[in-house]
Design an enzyme around this catalytic site. Structure first.
Site, PDB file in Angstrom:
ATOM      1  N   ASP A 125       0.837  -1.189  -0.173  1.00  0.00           N
ATOM      2  CA  ASP A 125      -0.174   0.038   0.042  1.00  0.00           C
ATOM      3  C   ASP A 125       0.763   1.306   0.051  1.00  0.00           C
ATOM      4  OD1 ASP A 125      -3.016   1.016   0.406  1.00  0.00           O
ATOM      5  OD2 ASP A 125      -1.849   2.160   1.743  1.00  0.00           O
TER       6      ASP A 125
ATOM      7  N   GLU B  40       1.097   5.791   0.295  1.00  0.00           N
ATOM      8  CA  GLU B  40       0.440   6.747   0.535  1.00  0.00           C
ATOM      9  C   GLU B  40       1.171   8.022  -0.394  1.00  0.00           C
ATOM     10  OE1 GLU B  40      -2.265   6.944   2.078  1.00  0.00           O
ATOM     11  OE2 GLU B  40      -2.203   4.805   3.202  1.00  0.00           O
TER      12      GLU B  40
ATOM     13  N   HIS C 118      -5.330   4.775   6.488  1.00  0.00           N
ATOM     14  CA  HIS C 118      -4.755   5.582   5.510  1.00  0.00           C
ATOM     15  C   HIS C 118      -3.456   5.859   5.691  1.00  0.00           C
ATOM     16  CE1 HIS C 118      -8.430   6.470   3.246  1.00  0.00           C
ATOM     17  NE2 HIS C 118      -8.933   6.777   4.259  1.00  0.00           N
TER      18      HIS C 118
ATOM     19  N   ASP D 145      -2.911  -0.303   6.288  1.00  0.00           N
ATOM     20  CA  ASP D 145      -3.836  -0.725   5.199  1.00  0.00           C
ATOM     21  C   ASP D 145      -3.233  -1.893   4.711  1.00  0.00           C
ATOM     22  OD1 ASP D 145      -4.985   1.813   5.921  1.00  0.00           O
ATOM     23  OD2 ASP D 145      -4.654   2.355   3.807  1.00  0.00           O
TER      24      ASP D 145
END
Length: 567
Positions: free
Chosen positions: A24, A26, A166, A171
């Site tokens: 994941d 960001e 998040h 995540d």
């Protein structure tokens, strides 16, 4: 016959034995192309339900993090000041994920960012296989179970041990729980391999999926498979380089062809015929389809329904469209892909050569009245004695040369007509003659190609194979034997042994004396394959055949189409 060991893709990789890297990211925005930067990478490596390792790091984006992103993720500018830049992080992550299948929730987003920065930093992308849990969830779960397939919704539905917030690692951990839960849902449906997961769709009926066991006895080898119903009658015939993998796909993949889905539901047994080579399998498939005419096969079922153009052998020869080739010493061209194409070629020849178009039988000295075509000068009119046998025979000879040799005279004539029509802006008529000439040329080329091979009493050819060389014996355009010669084997003795077991083929008549046109053309395509070597015998194309005209015609047509396209 030699079995071919399939690749891992063909055999199917069990989910329990596959290593996944759930990742994941960001970021500072939704598009790397538009300047968004990565601010955090989190990943979990798993296999067989166990965590093998984790990867987590903040990333300095070399720019301000938008306030709304900070509100969403909690990542501030101060947090990333001392973090490594993506140029340092990306190689470390790729090493962590090396040899795995990448998994992400909405994978195009995360994988898209990773690919983009690999490109920007001139780092080769390892071409990972990817799995998207969002896509998989949409295939597995109904709207009655979850209102949407957001990660937070799925994590709550499956009681994930980590709540997505998040942040990259959290995540990724939540995505691991969602992935395992989806696998558990698929297990009872018989979906146990990575290949079955990536192709899974809920559109496959449960009763269809339950029949997967019908394929389990088949080998992982090239060959032909036959679906049979409860009366043991053949429903469908197919071919594959891996019988088990191909037949299993009928029970695990969505079938867009309604008839094929129906066939699978009727099937009670699958018979496999192992073949030495893929070419042998293709030929066997054609023969089985032509012999049994299975109801769910559309292609190759009726080789006897092809159209041919025939120049008859009689005192006053004529042209005729026929379905069968007879042993009558007539000249044939074809087969045509449809009767309309044959009629177009027929019109082209009738326009260029003044032979009779009537179907009346005529003796050597006919005594009949002339038809309208004769009055218009389109027929030499042998019916009323307006021509002599010698003049008519000369016209037939020109026609026969166009059909069986070099159609240069005909091509020149039709092209002149097309140019004149185009000059007067009668473009539709010009296009009609273009299509008619194309139909004729393709039929002549096809016939000449068939003659290249059917005229040879025996050819032995070899092509590279994973285990050595695949050898085929071809007699009069028919496959007579096939085998794979292992590396290091002395070829002479091996080929002699193959020839001793080859089918005895007796030559017949016409362009396809010993096989269907489709079989001979399948062999011709193989003979044109790269790396092929002739072991015994030879074959060649005619120097002054129709192929040169067709090639030039196709190039001109393509150029014309390009000119007509808007810029």
């Amino acid at each position: 016959m030699v079995a071919v060991q399939g690749s891992f893709d063909e055999l199917g990789r069990l989910l329990a034995d596959t290593t996944f890297c759930v990742v994941d990211l960001e970021t500072t925005g939704g598009s790397a192309v538009r300047g968004a930067q990565i601010t955090e990478v989190g990943a979990v490596k798993i296999r067989g339900g166990e965590v093998l390792g984790e990867f987590q790091t903040l990333v300095n984006p070399d720019g301000e993090i938008p306030a709304y992103i900070t509100v969403l993720t909690g990542i501030t500018n101060q947090m990333v000041i001392g973090a490594p830049r993506i140029a340092e992080v990306l190689p470390s992550f790729l090493e962590f994920a090396r040899g795995t299948v990448l998994v992400a929730h909405n994978a195009p987003f995360d994988v898209g960012f990773l690919k983009y920065y690999c490109h920007e930093l001139s780092i080769p992308w390892p071409a990972f296989e990817t799995l998207d849990t969002a896509t998989l969830a949409r295939r597995v779960l109904s709207r009655d179970e979850v209102p949407n397939c957001k990660l937070s919704t799925l994590a709550a539905r499956f009681a994930a041990t980590t709540t997505p917030n998040h942040r990259a690692l959290s995540d990724a951990r939540a995505t691991v729980d969602v992935l395992h839960a989806l696998f558990e849902r698929l297990g009872p449906l018989g979906v146990t391999t990575l290949e079955e997961v990536t192709t899974y769709t809920s559109k496959v009926k449960p009763e269809q999926r339950k029949k997967r066991h019908l394929a389990e006895h088949l080998p992982q080898a090239p060959g032909v498979y036959l679906f049979r119903d409860r009366k043991d009658e053949i429903l469908y015939v197919g071919t594959s380089r891996n019988l088990r993998a191909r037949t299993r796909s009928y029970f695990t993949k969505a079938e867009t062809r309604t008839r094929m889905g129906e066939m699978v539901l009727l099937a009670q047994r699958i018979e496999g015929i192992v073949c030495a080579t893929a070419l042998e399998a293709q030929v066997r498939e054609l023969r089985l389809i032509g012999r049994h005419r299975p109801p769910y096969n559309r292609r190759s079922r009726f080789p006897d329904r092809l159209s041919w153009l025939k120049l008859t052998r009689e005192p006053w020869p004529r042209l005729s469209i026929v379905r069968a080739i007879l042993d009558d010493e007539a000249d044939y061209i074809g087969p045509f892909r449809g009767r309309a194409a044959a009629e177009g070629a027929l019109a082209t020849l009738h326009d260029a050569f003044r032979i009779r178009q009537c179907t009346t039988k005529m003796g050597k000295k006919p005594r009949q009245s002339a038809c309208a075509l004769a009055e218009m000068g389109h027929c030499l009119s042998p019916c009323d004695g307006s021509t002599t046998p010698e003049i008519y025979a000369a016209e037939v000879s020109r026609l026969r040369s166009a059909m069986t040799g070099d159609p240069d005279e005909l091509v020149t004539s039709v092209r002149a007509r097309m140019l004149e029509l185009a000059r007067t802006e009668r473009f539709e008529e010009a296009a009609l003659w273009r299509d008619r000439l194309s139909s004729f040329l393709r039929a002549v080329v096809r016939t000449q190609r068939l003659h290249e091979l059917t005229a040879s009493h025996e050819l032995v050819a070899a092509a590279p194979h994973a285990e050595g060389w695949e050898i085929h014996v071809i007699r009069f355009g028919r496959l007579a034997a096939a085998g794979v010669m292992p590396r290091g084997t002395h070829p002479t003795g091996w080929v002699d042994a193959l020839l001793a077991t080859a089918e005895t083929v007796q030559p017949g008549f016409g362009p396809i004396p010993a096989a269907t046109a489709e079989e001979t053309e399948t062999l011709l395509r193989w003979l044109d394959s790269p790396g092929l070597r002739m072991v015994r015998g030879a074959w060649h194309a005619p120097l002054n055949g129709a192929a040169r005209h067709l090639s030039a015609f196709d190039q001109a047509h393509t150029s014309w189409q390009d000119l007509r396209r808007p810029g």
